[in-house]
Design a protein around this motif. Structure first.
Motif, PDB file in Angstrom:
ATOM      1  N   PRO A  40      62.548   5.150  -5.893  1.00 13.75           N
ATOM      2  CA  PRO A  40      61.558   5.874  -6.633  1.00 13.75           C
ATOM      3  C   PRO A  40      61.872   7.270  -7.204  1.00 13.75           C
ATOM      4  CG  PRO A  40      60.696   4.528  -4.823  1.00 13.75           C
ATOM      5  CD  PRO A  40      62.080   4.515  -4.730  1.00 13.75           C
ATOM      6  N   GLY A  41      61.696   7.593  -8.299  1.00 14.76           N
ATOM      7  CA  GLY A  41      62.134   9.029  -8.895  1.00 14.76           C
ATOM      8  C   GLY A  41      63.368   9.186  -8.888  1.00 14.76           C
ATOM      9  N   VAL A  91      64.881  -0.837  -5.415  1.00 15.68           N
ATOM     10  CA  VAL A  91      64.867  -1.974  -6.147  1.00 15.68           C
ATOM     11  C   VAL A  91      66.375  -2.302  -6.380  1.00 15.68           C
ATOM     12  CG1 VAL A  91      64.300  -3.310  -8.145  1.00 15.68           C
ATOM     13  CG2 VAL A  91      62.546  -1.994  -7.132  1.00 15.68           C
ATOM     14  N   TYR A  92      66.816  -3.412  -6.038  1.00 13.63           N
ATOM     15  CA  TYR A  92      68.345  -3.593  -6.116  1.00 13.63           C
ATOM     16  C   TYR A  92      68.294  -4.608  -7.344  1.00 13.63           C
ATOM     17  CZ  TYR A  92      69.488  -1.396  -1.901  1.00 13.63           C
ATOM     18  OH  TYR A  92      69.635  -0.372  -0.953  1.00 13.63           O
ATOM     19  N   TYR A  93      69.288  -4.427  -8.091  1.00 15.21           N
ATOM     20  CA  TYR A  93      69.683  -5.076  -9.220  1.00 15.21           C
ATOM     21  C   TYR A  93      71.180  -5.693  -9.393  1.00 15.21           C
ATOM     22  CZ  TYR A  93      65.392  -2.756 -11.153  1.00 15.21           C
ATOM     23  OH  TYR A  93      64.256  -2.253 -11.468  1.00 15.21           O
TER      24      TYR A  93
END
Length: 110
Positions: A40-41, A91-93
């Motif tokens: 986040p951020g 968040v993992y992509y």
């Protein structure tokens, strides 16, 4: 085509999670793969990558704690995450070549 990522969740600090990302067999063995994350951020950052021949490379903060691997039989790339820290929350992509997964949330509580 979007990759299917799985394995995210919530753990306490010091815990472990394993992320997986499957790709079409036709492309999996021909290209590099890996994982990015976005907290986040913050900007998206590379976590780990692995060449089509299986040579891994890691971003500094995860060295010694995360392991990336390829399962050629299942056309899947894995990210084993141990000794998780609150700073790993993101968040993992996954990516395999030019294809991307939808993102999976990892939350580490202190």
């Amino acid at each position: 085509v979007q990759l299917q990522a799985s394995g995210g969740g919530s753990v306490q600090a010091g815990g472990s999670l394993r992320l997986s990302c499957a790709a079409p067999e036709s492309i999996f063995s021909t290209t590099a793969a890996g994982w990015y994350r976005q907290a986040p951020g913050k900007e998206r950052e590379l976590v780990a990558a692995i060449t089509r021949g299986g040579i891994p490379n890691y971003n500094g903060p995860v060295k010694g704690r995360f392991t990336i691997s390829r399962d050629y039989d299942r056309s899947t790339v894995h990210l084993q995450m141990n000794s998780l820290e609150p700073e790993d929350t993101a968040v993992y992509y996954c990516f395999i070549g030019s294809l991307w997964g939808q993102g999976t949330l990892v939350t580490v509580s202190s």
